[in-house]
Design a protein around this motif. Structure first.
Motif, PDB file in Angstrom:
ATOM      1  N   ASN A   2       0.754  -1.415  -0.236  1.00 43.43           N
ATOM      2  CA  ASN A   2      -0.145   0.060  -0.154  1.00 43.43           C
ATOM      3  C   ASN A   2       0.838   1.142   0.024  1.00 43.43           C
ATOM      4  N   ILE A   3       0.175   2.283  -0.184  1.00 45.61           N
ATOM      5  CA  ILE A   3       0.917   3.719  -0.285  1.00 45.61           C
ATOM      6  C   ILE A   3       1.960   3.976   1.191  1.00 45.61           C
ATOM      7  N   PHE A   4       1.456   3.471   2.350  1.00 49.33           N
ATOM      8  CA  PHE A   4       2.144   3.760   3.280  1.00 49.33           C
ATOM      9  C   PHE A   4       3.369   2.870   3.483  1.00 49.33           C
ATOM     10  N   GLN A   5       3.599   1.814   3.153  1.00 51.65           N
ATOM     11  CA  GLN A   5       4.502   1.070   2.986  1.00 51.65           C
ATOM     12  C   GLN A   5       5.453   1.161   1.638  1.00 51.65           C
ATOM     13  N   ILE A  16      13.005  13.245   4.424  1.00 52.03           N
ATOM     14  CA  ILE A  16      12.018  13.836   4.400  1.00 52.03           C
ATOM     15  C   ILE A  16      12.165  14.992   5.576  1.00 52.03           C
ATOM     16  N   ALA A  17      12.573  14.721   6.835  1.00 50.29           N
ATOM     17  CA  ALA A  17      12.596  15.908   7.845  1.00 50.29           C
ATOM     18  C   ALA A  17      13.564  17.069   7.338  1.00 50.29           C
ATOM     19  N   ALA A  18      14.758  16.709   6.769  1.00 52.08           N
ATOM     20  CA  ALA A  18      15.597  17.529   6.307  1.00 52.08           C
ATOM     21  C   ALA A  18      15.026  18.290   5.374  1.00 52.08           C
ATOM     22  N   SER A  19      14.429  18.015   4.382  1.00 53.97           N
ATOM     23  CA  SER A  19      13.712  18.533   3.122  1.00 53.97           C
ATOM     24  C   SER A  19      12.688  19.775   3.812  1.00 53.97           C
ATOM     25  N   LYS A  66       1.748  15.131  11.768  1.00 59.63           N
ATOM     26  CA  LYS A  66       1.844  16.070  13.049  1.00 59.63           C
ATOM     27  C   LYS A  66       2.514  17.221  12.440  1.00 59.63           C
ATOM     28  N   LEU A  67       3.515  17.225  11.768  1.00 60.06           N
ATOM     29  CA  LEU A  67       4.293  18.451  11.494  1.00 60.06           C
ATOM     30  C   LEU A  67       3.545  19.368  10.810  1.00 60.06           C
ATOM     31  N   PHE A  68       2.548  18.977   9.744  1.00 59.52           N
ATOM     32  CA  PHE A  68       1.782  19.821   9.101  1.00 59.52           C
ATOM     33  C   PHE A  68       0.325  19.905   9.541  1.00 59.52           C
ATOM     34  N   GLY A  69      -0.123  19.251  10.473  1.00 58.88           N
ATOM     35  CA  GLY A  69      -1.257  19.359  11.149  1.00 58.88           C
ATOM     36  C   GLY A  69      -2.319  18.875  10.268  1.00 58.88           C
ATOM     37  N   LEU A  70      -2.057  17.740   9.617  1.00 59.87           N
ATOM     38  CA  LEU A  70      -3.105  17.286   8.777  1.00 59.87           C
ATOM     39  C   LEU A  70      -4.095  16.430   9.259  1.00 59.87           C
ATOM     40  N   GLU A  71      -5.169  16.115   8.927  1.00 59.18           N
ATOM     41  CA  GLU A  71      -6.276  15.371   9.449  1.00 59.18           C
ATOM     42  C   GLU A  71      -6.182  14.020   9.582  1.00 59.18           C
ATOM     43  N   ASN A  72      -5.735  13.371   8.485  1.00 58.55           N
ATOM     44  CA  ASN A  72      -5.438  11.933   8.897  1.00 58.55           C
ATOM     45  C   ASN A  72      -4.200  11.381   8.132  1.00 58.55           C
ATOM     46  N   PRO A  73      -3.793  10.028   8.152  1.00 57.72           N
ATOM     47  CA  PRO A  73      -2.543   9.638   7.686  1.00 57.72           C
ATOM     48  C   PRO A  73      -2.571   9.554   6.287  1.00 57.72           C
ATOM     49  N   LEU A  74      -3.742   9.350   5.519  1.00 59.09           N
ATOM     50  CA  LEU A  74      -3.742   9.398   4.047  1.00 59.09           C
ATOM     51  C   LEU A  74      -3.293  10.624   3.477  1.00 59.09           C
ATOM     52  N   ASP A  75      -3.778  11.806   4.266  1.00 57.20           N
ATOM     53  CA  ASP A  75      -3.153  13.012   3.598  1.00 57.20           C
ATOM     54  C   ASP A  75      -1.882  13.384   3.790  1.00 57.20           C
ATOM     55  N   ALA A  76      -1.346  12.879   4.547  1.00 58.36           N
ATOM     56  CA  ALA A  76       0.200  13.027   5.018  1.00 58.36           C
ATOM     57  C   ALA A  76       0.773  12.199   3.994  1.00 58.36           C
ATOM     58  N   ALA A  77       0.329  10.911   3.634  1.00 57.88           N
ATOM     59  CA  ALA A  77       0.923  10.066   2.661  1.00 57.88           C
ATOM     60  C   ALA A  77       0.788  10.752   1.059  1.00 57.88           C
ATOM     61  N   HIS A  78      -0.290  11.484   0.877  1.00 57.64           N
ATOM     62  CA  HIS A  78      -0.451  12.114  -0.412  1.00 57.64           C
ATOM     63  C   HIS A  78       0.446  13.408  -0.636  1.00 57.64           C
ATOM     64  N   LYS A  79       0.636  14.060   0.605  1.00 55.46           N
ATOM     65  CA  LYS A  79       1.639  15.057   0.791  1.00 55.46           C
ATOM     66  C   LYS A  79       3.064  14.806   0.354  1.00 55.46           C
ATOM     67  N   ILE A  80       3.623  13.636   0.987  1.00 53.62           N
ATOM     68  CA  ILE A  80       5.118  12.904   0.712  1.00 53.62           C
ATOM     69  C   ILE A  80       4.986  12.448  -0.883  1.00 53.62           C
ATOM     70  N   ASN A  81       3.841  11.879  -1.332  1.00 56.68           N
ATOM     71  CA  ASN A  81       3.900  11.437  -2.543  1.00 56.68           C
ATOM     72  C   ASN A  81       4.147  12.553  -3.619  1.00 56.68           C
ATOM     73  N   GLU A  82       3.504  13.664  -3.205  1.00 55.34           N
ATOM     74  CA  GLU A  82       3.398  14.845  -4.438  1.00 55.34           C
ATOM     75  C   GLU A  82       4.704  15.840  -3.969  1.00 55.34           C
ATOM     76  N   ASP A  83       5.007  15.758  -2.873  1.00 56.26           N
ATOM     77  CA  ASP A  83       6.238  16.819  -2.568  1.00 56.26           C
ATOM     78  C   ASP A  83       7.582  16.186  -2.992  1.00 56.26           C
ATOM     79  N   PHE A  84       7.639  14.900  -2.973  1.00 51.11           N
ATOM     80  CA  PHE A  84       8.851  14.066  -3.275  1.00 51.11           C
ATOM     81  C   PHE A  84       8.677  13.423  -4.504  1.00 51.11           C
ATOM     82  N   HIS A  85       7.647  13.712  -5.357  1.00 50.02           N
ATOM     83  CA  HIS A  85       7.345  13.280  -6.776  1.00 50.02           C
ATOM     84  C   HIS A  85       7.581  11.686  -6.955  1.00 50.02           C
TER      85      HIS A  85
END
Length: 89
Positions: A2-5, A16-19, A66-85
Motif C-alpha cells: 500500500n501507499i504507506f509501506q 523527509i525531515a531535512a527537506s 503531525k508536522l503539518f497538522g493534517l487531518e489523517n494519515p492518508l493526507d500525509a501520505a499524499h503530501k509526501i507522494n506529491e512533495d517528493f514526486h
C-alpha cells in the motif's frame, strides 16, 4: 504494497525531515518541532522518530501528519507522494 509501506520503503524519514527544514546533527538528532526546547531531544530514524523530551513517537507518516497538522494519515501520505514526486498511485 500500500501507499504507506511504499513511502516507508522508498524514502528515509531523515531525508523527509531535512527537506522540510528540520536540522539534523550527525547523530540524526534534532530539536523537536512538537514542543519548545533548546537542546535536541528527537531522534530521527530511517522509518520513524522518537522524542525523548515530550514522548512523541511514530513512523514517517505520523511525523508528516503531525508536522503539518493534517487531518489523517492518508493526507500525509499524499503530501509526501506529491512533495517528493514519488508517483505512487
Amino acid at each position: 504494497m500500500n501507499i504507506f509501506q511504499e513511502i516507508k520503503e522508498t524514502i528515509p524519514l531523515y531525508d523527509i525531515a531535512a527537506s522540510y527544514g528540520i536540522q539534523l546533527n550527525r547523530s540524526n538528532m534534532c530539536a523537536c518541532p512538537f514542543h519548545e526546547e533548546r537542546t535536541p531531544s528527537m531522534k530521527i530514524h530511517d522509518k520513524g522518530f522518537c522524542c525523548y523530551g515530550c514522548g512523541e513517537h511514530g513512523d514517517t507518516i505520523k511525523f508528516v501528519q503531525k508536522l503539518f497538522g493534517l487531518e489523517n494519515p492518508l493526507d500525509a501520505a499524499h503530501k509526501i507522494n506529491e512533495d517528493f514526486h514519488l508517483g505512487i498511485d
